[in-house]
Design a protein around this motif. Structure first.
Motif, short mmCIF file in Angstrom:
data_model
loop_
_atom_site.label_atom_id
_atom_site.label_comp_id
_atom_site.label_asym_id
_atom_site.label_seq_id
_atom_site.Cartn_x
_atom_site.Cartn_y
_atom_site.Cartn_z
N LEU A 98 1.34 -4.07 -4.61
CA LEU A 98 2.03 -3.22 -6.17
C LEU A 98 1.31 -2.04 -5.99
N THR A 99 -0.48 -2.49 -6.31
CA THR A 99 -0.76 -1.00 -5.92
C THR A 99 -0.78 0.35 -5.02
N LEU A 100 -0.84 0.03 -3.60
CA LEU A 100 -0.61 1.06 -2.64
C LEU A 100 1.06 1.16 -2.42
N LYS A 101 2.13 0.34 -3.52
CA LYS A 101 3.58 0.81 -3.41
C LYS A 101 3.35 1.97 -4.98
N LEU A 102 3.03 1.04 -5.90
CA LEU A 102 3.28 2.57 -7.04
C LEU A 102 2.93 4.01 -6.64
N GLU A 103 1.42 3.89 -5.91
CA GLU A 103 0.95 5.76 -5.17
C GLU A 103 2.83 6.54 -3.73
N GLU B 151 -0.60 14.63 4.60
CA GLU B 151 -0.62 14.10 3.02
C GLU B 151 -1.21 14.63 2.22
N ALA B 152 -1.04 14.31 0.59
CA ALA B 152 -1.37 15.12 -0.33
C ALA B 152 -1.99 13.04 -0.45
N ASN B 153 -3.53 13.10 -0.84
CA ASN B 153 -3.72 10.83 -0.76
C ASN B 153 -3.10 12.32 -2.79
N LEU B 154 -3.79 10.53 -3.66
CA LEU B 154 -2.96 10.29 -4.55
C LEU B 154 -3.94 10.90 -6.03
N SER B 155 -4.82 11.63 -5.32
CA SER B 155 -5.31 11.96 -6.59
C SER B 155 -4.66 13.38 -6.31
N MET C 159 -2.11 9.93 -18.39
CA MET C 159 -3.39 8.66 -17.92
C MET C 159 -3.82 7.71 -17.60
N LEU C 160 -2.77 7.43 -18.60
CA LEU C 160 -2.70 5.83 -17.77
C LEU C 160 -2.63 5.63 -16.24
N PHE C 161 -1.86 6.10 -15.32
CA PHE C 161 -2.01 6.09 -14.54
C PHE C 161 -3.23 7.08 -13.44
N LYS C 162 -4.06 8.10 -14.31
CA LYS C 162 -5.02 8.34 -13.88
C LYS C 162 -6.27 7.52 -13.96
N TYR C 163 -6.07 6.18 -15.47
CA TYR C 163 -7.13 5.29 -15.55
C TYR C 163 -7.25 4.70 -14.91
N LEU C 164 -5.47 3.74 -14.09
CA LEU C 164 -5.66 2.64 -13.36
C LEU C 164 -6.24 3.15 -12.58
N LEU C 165 -5.65 4.30 -11.46
CA LEU C 165 -5.58 4.46 -10.39
C LEU C 165 -6.92 4.77 -9.59
N LEU C 166 -7.47 5.49 -10.45
CA LEU C 166 -8.58 7.08 -10.09
C LEU C 166 -9.37 6.62 -10.02
N ASN C 167 -10.51 7.10 -9.44
CA ASN C 167 -12.02 7.04 -9.62
C ASN C 167 -12.31 7.76 -10.54
N ASN D 59 -10.46 0.26 -4.91
CA ASN D 59 -11.21 -1.11 -5.23
C ASN D 59 -10.07 -1.59 -3.52
N VAL D 60 -8.96 -1.50 -3.96
CA VAL D 60 -8.30 -2.39 -2.70
C VAL D 60 -8.15 -2.29 -1.27
N ALA D 61 -7.53 -0.30 -1.50
CA ALA D 61 -7.43 0.86 -0.03
C ALA D 61 -9.03 0.15 0.73
N HIS D 62 -10.21 -0.17 -0.09
CA HIS D 62 -11.34 -0.07 0.78
C HIS D 62 -12.15 -1.93 1.14
#
Length: 265
Positions: free
Chosen positions: A162-167, A191-195, A213-221, A230-233
């Motif tokens: 689900l993490t990667l599908k959200l991207e 292709e642009a990365n999520l950030s 704010m939620l998307f950045k807090y949840l998914l980004l560094n 953390n999932v991708a690596h």
């Protein structure tokens, strides 16, 4: 939360996607004043590290925005979602079948998207089929834990998927608005990365500030949970795959899906 669970399953999903009363408001977090005890930190350079010893966000904004947001997410939102999902599943109100039907019938995610490949051929993107494995796995694991004494659920597969599908959904959201999702890199156009996607200026006029704010807090560094990285690596150990993360990801999915496209494009 108990009042919400007295409603239909579709109303429950709609309420989570709407987020009111469940998630902290960006405006409230930004308007919080810095505590005077930390004023001396203005004169020094602050550097924060994540769980993998990578530098995250630095500067005097971190403790006001990220720490306050994290406190509300972990202290209020997370147990709220735990109650809604677990009690909803335990009562039979929430199932993977009605969640898939909700996404299919009541969100843009359920509408097939046609993408043209380099050969000029049409390719149909069906997000329901792509999301189904993670959603079904979550319900199976949770149901098994509730019904079988001593069963230890494993949320590794559903969180990773689900993490990667959200991207991908956020990228597709831009595609449907005709916003470019490619950037110039060292080797040319890529292709642009999520950030970079979440920094597209025109995108900000569509998503509201609470969702950003939620998307950045949840998914980004950026001092938050950084789940995508953390999932991708493969930085997570099996102890990190907690059900609470899956609840936040499901809520983010519903919040992405709450938007509706108008017109025939």
């Amino acid at each position: 939360a108990e009042k919400i669970l007295r409603r239909s399953a579709f109303k429950v999903y709609h309420t989570i996607g709407d987020g009111k009363g469940i998630f902290p408001k960006a405006e409230k977090i930004k308007n919080q004043k810095r505590h005077s005890d930390y004023d001396f930190l203005n004169s020094v350079t602050q550097i924060a590290f994540d769980k993998n010893k990578n530098i995250t966000k630095s500067g005097d904004n971190r403790d006001v925005l990220i720490d306050s947001y994290d406190w509300e997410i972990q202290g209020i939102t997370t147990p709220y979602l735990e109650f809604l999902f677990v009690k909803g599943i335990e009562s039979g109100k929430l199932t993977f079948e009605n969640m898939m039907v909700f996404l299919k019938q009541h969100t843009w995610i359920g509408r097939p998207f046609i993408r043209i490949d380099l050969g000029g051929d049409d390719i149909e993107i069906d997000w329901i089929k792509l999301l189904a494995p993670s959603i079904v796995e979550y319900f199976v694991q949770t149901n098994s834990a509730l019904q079988t004494k001593g069963f230890t659920p494993d949320y590794t597969l559903c969180i990773d998927s689900l993490t990667l599908k959200l991207e991908g959904l956020l990228r597709n959201f831009c595609e449907q608005l005709n916003l470019a999702t490619n950037v110039t890199g060292k080797t040319g156009i890529q292709e642009a990365n999520l950030s970079q996607i979440l920094e597209i200026e025109d995108l900000k006029q569509y998503f509201d500030e609470d969702d950003f704010m939620l998307f950045k807090y949840l998914l980004l560094n950026e001092g938050g949970m950084n789940i995508r990285n953390n999932v991708a690596h493969a930085f997570y150990s099996h102890h990190d795959y907690k059900r609470s993360k899956m609840h936040l990801l499901l809520a983010a999915l519903l919040r992405i899906g709450k938007y509706q496209f108008e017109g025939n494009k």
